[in-house]
Every structure is written in structure tokens, then in C-alpha cells.
Write a protein that holds these residues in place. Sequence first.
Motif, PDB file in Angstrom:
ATOM      1  N   LEU A  22       0.874  -1.168   0.000  1.00 57.37           N
ATOM      2  CA  LEU A  22       0.000   0.000   0.000  1.00 57.37           C
ATOM      3  C   LEU A  22       0.910   1.217   0.000  1.00 57.37           C
ATOM      4  N   GLY A  23       0.989   1.918  -1.122  1.00 57.24           N
ATOM      5  CA  GLY A  23       1.896   3.063  -1.219  1.00 57.24           C
ATOM      6  C   GLY A  23       3.327   2.630  -0.963  1.00 57.24           C
ATOM      7  N   ASP A  24       3.973   3.263   0.005  1.00 56.91           N
ATOM      8  CA  ASP A  24       5.372   2.949   0.331  1.00 56.91           C
ATOM      9  C   ASP A  24       5.514   1.784   1.303  1.00 56.91           C
ATOM     10  N   ILE A  25       4.397   1.243   1.795  1.00 51.57           N
ATOM     11  CA  ILE A  25       4.415   0.191   2.812  1.00 51.57           C
ATOM     12  C   ILE A  25       4.270  -1.179   2.156  1.00 51.57           C
ATOM     13  N   THR A  26       5.136  -2.113   2.544  1.00 54.89           N
ATOM     14  CA  THR A  26       5.030  -3.500   2.094  1.00 54.89           C
ATOM     15  C   THR A  26       5.109  -4.414   3.306  1.00 54.89           C
ATOM     16  N   VAL A  27       4.205  -5.395   3.361  1.00 61.17           N
ATOM     17  CA  VAL A  27       4.193  -6.398   4.424  1.00 61.17           C
ATOM     18  C   VAL A  27       4.528  -7.741   3.798  1.00 61.17           C
ATOM     19  N   THR A  28       5.519  -8.415   4.381  1.00 64.31           N
ATOM     20  CA  THR A  28       5.913  -9.753   3.918  1.00 64.31           C
ATOM     21  C   THR A  28       5.967 -10.698   5.113  1.00 64.31           C
ATOM     22  N   ASN A  48       9.130   0.052   4.832  1.00 67.46           N
ATOM     23  CA  ASN A  48       8.644   1.374   4.462  1.00 67.46           C
ATOM     24  C   ASN A  48       9.675   2.030   3.551  1.00 67.46           C
ATOM     25  N   ASP A  49       9.290   2.280   2.301  1.00 67.67           N
ATOM     26  CA  ASP A  49      10.190   2.924   1.341  1.00 67.67           C
ATOM     27  C   ASP A  49       9.976   4.429   1.264  1.00 67.67           C
ATOM     28  N   GLY A  50       9.184   4.974   2.171  1.00 69.83           N
ATOM     29  CA  GLY A  50       8.884   6.400   2.135  1.00 69.83           C
ATOM     30  C   GLY A  50       9.115   7.067   3.479  1.00 69.83           C
ATOM     31  N   PRO A  51       8.384   8.155   3.731  1.00 71.05           N
ATOM     32  CA  PRO A  51       8.530   8.876   5.006  1.00 71.05           C
ATOM     33  C   PRO A  51       7.945   8.065   6.165  1.00 71.05           C
ATOM     34  N   VAL A  85       2.475   1.891  16.757  1.00 76.92           N
ATOM     35  CA  VAL A  85       3.886   1.550  16.585  1.00 76.92           C
ATOM     36  C   VAL A  85       4.451   2.412  15.464  1.00 76.92           C
ATOM     37  N   GLU A  86       5.538   3.115  15.762  1.00 73.41           N
ATOM     38  CA  GLU A  86       6.204   3.959  14.760  1.00 73.41           C
ATOM     39  C   GLU A  86       6.831   3.087  13.671  1.00 73.41           C
ATOM     40  N   VAL A  87       6.643   3.508  12.426  1.00 73.54           N
ATOM     41  CA  VAL A  87       7.242   2.832  11.282  1.00 73.54           C
ATOM     42  C   VAL A  87       8.302   3.779  10.727  1.00 73.54           C
ATOM     43  N   PRO A  88       9.580   3.415  10.864  1.00 73.65           N
ATOM     44  CA  PRO A  88      10.634   4.361  10.472  1.00 73.65           C
ATOM     45  C   PRO A  88      10.658   4.655   8.970  1.00 73.65           C
ATOM     46  N   ALA A  89      11.063   5.870   8.640  1.00 74.32           N
ATOM     47  CA  ALA A  89      11.237   6.257   7.237  1.00 74.32           C
ATOM     48  C   ALA A  89      12.339   5.412   6.621  1.00 74.32           C
ATOM     49  N   GLN A  90      12.111   4.998   5.389  1.00 71.70           N
ATOM     50  CA  GLN A  90      13.117   4.223   4.653  1.00 71.70           C
ATOM     51  C   GLN A  90      13.655   3.071   5.516  1.00 71.70           C
ATOM     52  N   GLY A  91      12.779   2.407   6.250  1.00 66.57           N
ATOM     53  CA  GLY A  91      13.246   1.384   7.178  1.00 66.57           C
ATOM     54  C   GLY A  91      12.371   0.152   7.192  1.00 66.57           C
ATOM     55  N   GLU A  92      12.698  -0.712   8.139  1.00 59.62           N
ATOM     56  CA  GLU A  92      12.012  -1.982   8.286  1.00 59.62           C
ATOM     57  C   GLU A  92      11.651  -2.183   9.751  1.00 59.62           C
ATOM     58  N   LYS A 124      -1.453   5.525   9.832  1.00 60.38           N
ATOM     59  CA  LYS A 124      -1.844   6.936   9.943  1.00 60.38           C
ATOM     60  C   LYS A 124      -1.853   7.618   8.580  1.00 60.38           C
ATOM     61  N   ASN A 125      -0.804   7.405   7.782  1.00 60.78           N
ATOM     62  CA  ASN A 125      -0.683   8.085   6.494  1.00 60.78           C
ATOM     63  C   ASN A 125      -1.051   7.208   5.308  1.00 60.78           C
ATOM     64  N   ALA A 126      -0.614   5.968   5.303  1.00 62.69           N
ATOM     65  CA  ALA A 126      -0.805   5.098   4.144  1.00 62.69           C
ATOM     66  C   ALA A 126      -2.247   4.622   3.994  1.00 62.69           C
ATOM     67  N   GLY A 127      -2.983   4.478   5.105  1.00 65.07           N
ATOM     68  CA  GLY A 127      -4.358   3.982   5.026  1.00 65.07           C
ATOM     69  C   GLY A 127      -4.455   2.552   5.534  1.00 65.07           C
ATOM     70  N   THR A 128      -5.421   1.807   5.010  1.00 62.23           N
ATOM     71  CA  THR A 128      -5.697   0.447   5.480  1.00 62.23           C
ATOM     72  C   THR A 128      -5.177  -0.584   4.489  1.00 62.23           C
ATOM     73  N   LEU A 129      -4.459  -1.574   5.014  1.00 63.69           N
ATOM     74  CA  LEU A 129      -3.898  -2.645   4.201  1.00 63.69           C
ATOM     75  C   LEU A 129      -4.431  -3.975   4.723  1.00 63.69           C
ATOM     76  N   ASP A 130      -5.153  -4.712   3.869  1.00 58.62           N
ATOM     77  CA  ASP A 130      -5.659  -6.033   4.225  1.00 58.62           C
ATOM     78  C   ASP A 130      -4.591  -7.078   3.945  1.00 58.62           C
ATOM     79  N   ILE A 131      -4.348  -7.940   4.941  1.00 63.78           N
ATOM     80  CA  ILE A 131      -3.348  -9.005   4.797  1.00 63.78           C
ATOM     81  C   ILE A 131      -3.932 -10.315   5.314  1.00 63.78           C
TER      82      ILE A 131
END
Length: 139
Positions: A22-28, A48-51, A85-92, A124-131
Motif C-alpha cells: 500500500l503506497g510505500d508500505i510492504t508487508v511480507t 517502508n520505502d517512504g517517510p 507503533v512507529e514505522v521508520p522512514a526508509q526502514g524496516e 496513519k498516512n498510508a491507510g488500510t492494508l488487508d493481509i
Amino acid sequence: MKHLIAVFLTMCSSVLAESYSLGDITVTESFSYPTNGRSSAGYFTLTNDGPADVLMDVTADFPRVMMHQSLMQDGVMTMKHRMMVEVPAQGELEFAPGGYHVMFMGLSDRWTGGDEIEASLQFKNAGTLDIKFTVTERP
């Protein structure tokens, strides 16, 4: 025969390697273990590949779903409820045994290997991701 085995292994690893974006967020690597009572935990890797973003909530069709963090305090392992939970910019960020995890509580049905547990992650920013969490046997 070697080629047949290689094709089979490739197919199996691709099933286990499902990812959700979802946007810059990827869940694996979203998985859970079979239940041995009325609760279970869910784990995944979040990239997270973004802010910076914030994981605000995890929801699923169970009586209680909460984010927790396991922490060692004074030689005792404890679990703390995390509202976000904080998701760091350009991080995992890894939700893994012994660290952050999602608790599914008040379960009425047993989970066994191969079951898929549907959930939604609200950012907060990316929205809702169904997994889906795939139930796998403990190592």
C-alpha cells in the motif's frame, strides 16, 4: 528429476512469500502458529520505502486484537500493549517472536497449519492494508 524438484521448491517458496503493498508500505512473511488455547500471535515484516508512518491499529474478526511488545525487565519477559507503533522512514520493522506481535484473543476455533487469518493494518498516512496470516507449524 532435478528440474522437477527445483520447480516444486520455487512454487512452494512463492506461496510462502506472499506480500501486500500500500503506497510505500510492504508487508511480507505474515504468519501465525497453530493455537494451543484461546489466543495466538501474528508476525510479519513491514518495509517502508517512504517517510515515517504509524501503525495505528490491527483489526480482525475476533473478540480482541491488540499490538504487543515483549520486553525483558529485571530478568522477566513481559508484554506491553502498544496503542500504536512507529514505522521508520526508509526502514524496516519486524513483528517477530520475542518482540512486537499481534495478539488474537478470545478465539473459539483452533487454527491449524495452512489456515489463513484475515486482518487489516491501519496506518496513519498510508491507510488500510488487508493481509492474511498463514498458520505454520512451529519450528
